[in-house]
Design a protein around this motif. Structure first.
Motif, short mmCIF file in Angstrom:
data_model
loop_
_atom_site.label_atom_id
_atom_site.label_comp_id
_atom_site.label_asym_id
_atom_site.label_seq_id
_atom_site.Cartn_x
_atom_site.Cartn_y
_atom_site.Cartn_z
N VAL A 123 0.84 -1.20 0.00
CA VAL A 123 0.00 0.00 0.00
C VAL A 123 0.87 1.25 0.00
O VAL A 123 0.68 2.17 -0.80
CB VAL A 123 -0.92 0.02 1.24
N PHE A 124 1.85 1.27 0.90
CA PHE A 124 2.72 2.43 1.01
C PHE A 124 3.48 2.67 -0.30
O PHE A 124 3.56 3.80 -0.78
CB PHE A 124 3.71 2.24 2.16
N LEU A 125 4.01 1.60 -0.88
CA LEU A 125 4.76 1.74 -2.13
C LEU A 125 3.87 2.23 -3.27
O LEU A 125 4.28 3.07 -4.08
CB LEU A 125 5.41 0.40 -2.50
N TYR A 126 2.62 1.73 -3.30
CA TYR A 126 1.68 2.15 -4.36
C TYR A 126 1.42 3.64 -4.28
O TYR A 126 1.54 4.37 -5.27
CB TYR A 126 0.37 1.38 -4.23
N TRP A 127 1.06 4.14 -3.08
CA TRP A 127 0.72 5.55 -2.94
C TRP A 127 1.95 6.45 -3.02
O TRP A 127 1.85 7.61 -3.44
CB TRP A 127 -0.05 5.79 -1.64
N TRP A 128 3.11 5.93 -2.65
CA TRP A 128 4.33 6.71 -2.82
C TRP A 128 4.63 6.93 -4.30
O TRP A 128 5.04 8.02 -4.71
CB TRP A 128 5.50 6.02 -2.14
N GLU A 129 4.39 5.90 -5.09
CA GLU A 129 4.58 6.05 -6.54
C GLU A 129 3.58 7.04 -7.12
O GLU A 129 3.93 7.85 -7.98
CB GLU A 129 4.43 4.68 -7.24
N HIS A 148 2.25 9.50 -5.55
CA HIS A 148 2.69 10.82 -5.09
C HIS A 148 3.80 11.36 -5.98
O HIS A 148 3.79 12.54 -6.39
CB HIS A 148 3.16 10.72 -3.64
N LYS A 149 4.78 10.51 -6.30
CA LYS A 149 5.90 10.96 -7.12
C LYS A 149 5.44 11.33 -8.53
O LYS A 149 5.97 12.25 -9.15
CB LYS A 149 6.98 9.86 -7.18
N LEU A 150 4.45 10.61 -9.04
CA LEU A 150 3.91 10.91 -10.36
C LEU A 150 3.11 12.21 -10.38
O LEU A 150 2.88 12.77 -11.44
CB LEU A 150 3.02 9.76 -10.85
N HIS A 151 2.70 12.66 -9.17
CA HIS A 151 1.83 13.84 -9.08
C HIS A 151 0.61 13.61 -9.97
O HIS A 151 0.25 14.44 -10.81
CB HIS A 151 2.59 15.09 -9.51
N ARG A 152 -0.05 12.47 -9.74
CA ARG A 152 -1.11 11.97 -10.64
C ARG A 152 -2.24 12.97 -10.81
O ARG A 152 -2.72 13.21 -11.91
CB ARG A 152 -1.65 10.64 -10.08
N ILE A 153 -2.71 13.54 -9.70
CA ILE A 153 -3.72 14.59 -9.79
C ILE A 153 -3.05 15.86 -9.29
O ILE A 153 -2.99 16.13 -8.09
CB ILE A 153 -4.96 14.25 -8.94
N GLU A 212 -1.28 14.21 -4.71
CA GLU A 212 -2.67 14.22 -5.15
C GLU A 212 -3.38 15.42 -4.55
O GLU A 212 -3.49 15.54 -3.34
CB GLU A 212 -3.39 12.93 -4.75
N LYS A 213 -3.87 16.29 -5.41
CA LYS A 213 -4.60 17.48 -4.96
C LYS A 213 -6.08 17.27 -5.24
O LYS A 213 -6.56 17.52 -6.34
CB LYS A 213 -4.07 18.72 -5.68
N VAL A 214 -6.78 16.81 -4.23
CA VAL A 214 -8.23 16.62 -4.32
C VAL A 214 -8.87 17.29 -3.11
O VAL A 214 -8.28 17.31 -2.02
CB VAL A 214 -8.61 15.12 -4.38
N PRO A 215 -10.06 17.85 -3.26
CA PRO A 215 -10.61 18.71 -2.20
C PRO A 215 -10.89 18.00 -0.88
O PRO A 215 -10.77 18.61 0.18
CB PRO A 215 -11.91 19.26 -2.82
N TRP A 216 -11.25 16.70 -0.92
CA TRP A 216 -11.61 16.04 0.34
C TRP A 216 -10.42 15.87 1.28
O TRP A 216 -10.61 15.70 2.48
CB TRP A 216 -12.28 14.69 0.08
#
Length: 626
Positions: free
Chosen positions: A249-255, A257-262, A385-389
């Protein structure tokens, strides 16, 4: 007796407002893309008990809880959002437990701030993990305060267990745990170098307290491991190595984050907080400035250091003495402007200064709430990830800090001298906050101008669903009615949710393979105005198609402040060029005016690239054959 009766009625009215605002028309708004994923997998778990955790859905606890609500109450948009709403209401239970830390009047203020908050209200009516996560954080905080104050072993047990629940709700619980750890490190450092605290051995007493209650600590950790295994393996039905799950989970979300997906600006959450939460934001910012001014003699060197930094920083970049490396800062810190760099340093320096001041005053809850607030601002501004919630994780500690600032203000001579004026300002801003809350939750739940909503889903989808259900009844095929959905259609998750019990719904890639009585395709394939190469002649000839606006959004542009400053040119008579600039400046001033009053979207002046966009879908029903 009369005073007590009035108090009961006042609290009854506040609680009634909380219940109504969280539960009324809970299932009215159509679910957005992310909600539908949670809806669908919760439903699948309730039917098949076959759920394998994967990171994009965040922690599994809420999926399991929603599945339980399906089993007990049935499947609907109301029942699926109900667990989140109930936990949102449950937050007020934790506040009630912490009321002694605020005092009667300040506690009433903090409850009103939470109850009227547009963001707390909206995300308590929206299936995301964020309000449940804050419920778990506040539960852990409540039990920890109980443990420190009353030295009850069961309280530390409760704090540990609620941390485990947070761990199973969403990954950004790690941010909270890191915040708590860093606060203890700073507190330990302050106590170590301060002679008074060092003599009192505050840290030793705390660890001695843990040692005395070690069986509760051990039991809490053991139960937490059981909770973790229970949810992440769906009661051991998913036997993937549970010690590696969270690592994955941590590795998935770290990736991600690095991609700056949103992507979004570093200050992404600050305008949203300003638009909706100007009251608590104003209290905290105003209270911080006021406290610095009050102690200006003691802090003159420390604040002077920050002022000097600001002046030097401004000169360096305004005069071009240094070049801002946008590529490096964008990649490593997700910032795109020197102002963002100044903001980071200022929040870090002033926030740490204020935190240490209140640690030294032994106001631990205030110090922690303030620390939690500014650290959350930095964490979620840096997050990829920049999302309002995600702004809710800044807002909750901000609301607590606002309540604690109110507690400090009430006995202050400044408040006593200007009581009527300050209460009037508070009531006016509170009225605006309540209006905003009602507007975004009940009047504009699908208005793209509302910055709190991401990827608005049109109410038109519910009309399409009703038409399909009527057609299925007329054909007497009911849940066997065939529905084709073009593969990759953005609203496919909404359709999976709405037609979850329809056995003949399938995604189709080739337009020529569509034969069902009903189909959903991209509008360009059935739009008479599209180029012939994009059109599907067979569908257009055999189906009656109508356009549905399925999803739409607004990427809000920034205001042209340079142009707004040219408003003074309206005073120059007879100069045509100056008059045009003044007119343009008036239009620019009109954008925020129309937005705040009427929630109208706006574009940059002379914009070449529209910021409003949508996904249109063709809803097609097969024509009757003669």
């Amino acid at each position: 007796m009369i005073h007590r009766s009035k108090t009961i009625w006042n609290w009854g009215a506040i609680f009634a407002f909380i219940l109504v605002s969280r539960l009324l028309y809970l299932g009215h708004k159509p679910p957005m893309h992310d909600e539908c994923m949670f809806f669908f997998y919760s439903y699948e778990l309730s039917k098949t008990f076959n759920y394998t955790y994967f990171p994009i859905l965040h922690g599994p606890l809420m999926i399991h809880l929603s599945a339980l609500f399906y089993v007990v109450f049935g499947a609907s948009e109301f029942t699926i959002r109900l667990p989140v709403s109930l936990l949102g209401i449950g937050i007020f239970g934790w506040l009630w437990g912490m009321r002694k830390y605020f005092g009667d009047k300040a506690f009433a203020a903090v409850v009103i701030l939470f109850a009227a908050s547009p963001m707390v209200m909206f995300y308590s009516r929206f299936w995301r993990n964020d309000i449940p996560l804050e419920f778990a954080f506040l539960g852990a905080l409540y039990f920890f305060l109980k443990f420190i104050d009353e030295r009850k072993g069961w309280a530390v047990f409760g704090a540990i267990v609620f941390c485990a629940f947070a761990f199973c709700i969403k990954e950004n619980s790690l941010f909270f745990f890191f915040t708590v750890l860093m606060f203890f490190v700073i507190q330990f450092f302050v106590f170590s170098i301060n002679h008074e605290f060092r003599n009192r051995k505050v840290i030793s007493i705390f660890f001695q307290l843990l040692k005395e209650n070690r069986y509760y600590v051990f039991s809490g950790i053991l139960l937490s491991i059981v909770i973790y295994i229970f949810f992440y393996t769906t009661m051991l039905t998913n036997r993937k190595g549970f010690f590696t799950i969270y690592r994955d989970v941590f590795l998935y979300w770290w990736e991600q984050h690095k991609l700056h997906r949103i992507s979004g600006e570093f200050h992404y959450h600050l305008p949203i907080l300003f638009i909706y939460e100007f009251l608590p934001l104003g209290i905290v910012v105003g209270g911080t400035v006021f406290s610095f001014i009050r102690d200006i003699k003691k802090l003159r060197y420390l604040l002077g250091l920050w002022v000097s930094f600001t002046l030097i920083f401004s000169l360096i970049f305004s005069l071009g003495w240094a070049e801002f490396n946008t590529a490096w800062f964008g990649k490593n810190l997700h910032i795109s402007s020197p102002i963002h760099l100044w903001l980071i340093v200022s929040i870090l320096y002033l926030g740490l200064l204020q935190t240490i001041r209140y640690i030294l005053r032994e106001e631990t809850l205030f110090a922690f709430a303030f620390f939690w607030t500014w650290v959350s601002v930095l964490f979620y501004s840096y997050a990829g990830e920049k999302v309002p919630w995600l702004g809710i994780h800044i807002l909750i500690p901000l609301l607590l800090t606002a309540g604690l600032y109110v507690k400090k203000l009430l006995p202050d001579p400044f408040y006593l001298r200007h009581k009527r004026m300050l209460l009037t300002i508070f009531i006016i801003l509170l009225s605006g906050t309540v209006f905003n809350a009602i507007r975004v939750n009940f009047i504009n739940p699908a208005n793209i101008a509302e910055r709190m909503i991401y990827g608005h889903v049109s109410m038109e989808i519910k009309d399409a669903v009703r038409k399909i259900e009527d057609l299925a009844a007329r054909l007497e095929t009911y849940q066997n009615t065939g529905i084709n959905v073009e593969e990759g259609l953005l609203i496919s998750w909404q359709l999976r949710w709405y037609f979850r019990d329809y056995g003949n719904m399938k995604e189709t890639k080739d337009m020529e393979e569509i034969t069902s009585p009903i189909c959903f395709v991209q509008w360009k394939h059935v739009d008479p105005g599209s180029p012939p190469s994009m059109q599907s002649k067979r569908i257009m000839e055999n189906y009656q198609c109508s356009k549905i606006k399925m999803a739409n959004w607004w990427q809000a542009p920034g205001l042209d402040f340079h142009l707004m400053l040219k408003i003074w040119k309206i005073l120059i008579p007879g100069d045509a060029a100056a008059r045009r600039e003044a007119e343009d400046s008036l239009k620019e001033w009109g954008k925020p005016f129309n937005y705040f009053l009427f929630r109208k979207t706006f574009e940059e002046y002379h914009s070449e690239f529209p910021t409003v966009s949508s996904v249109d879908c063709g809803f097609c029903v097969r024509k009757k054959k003669n």
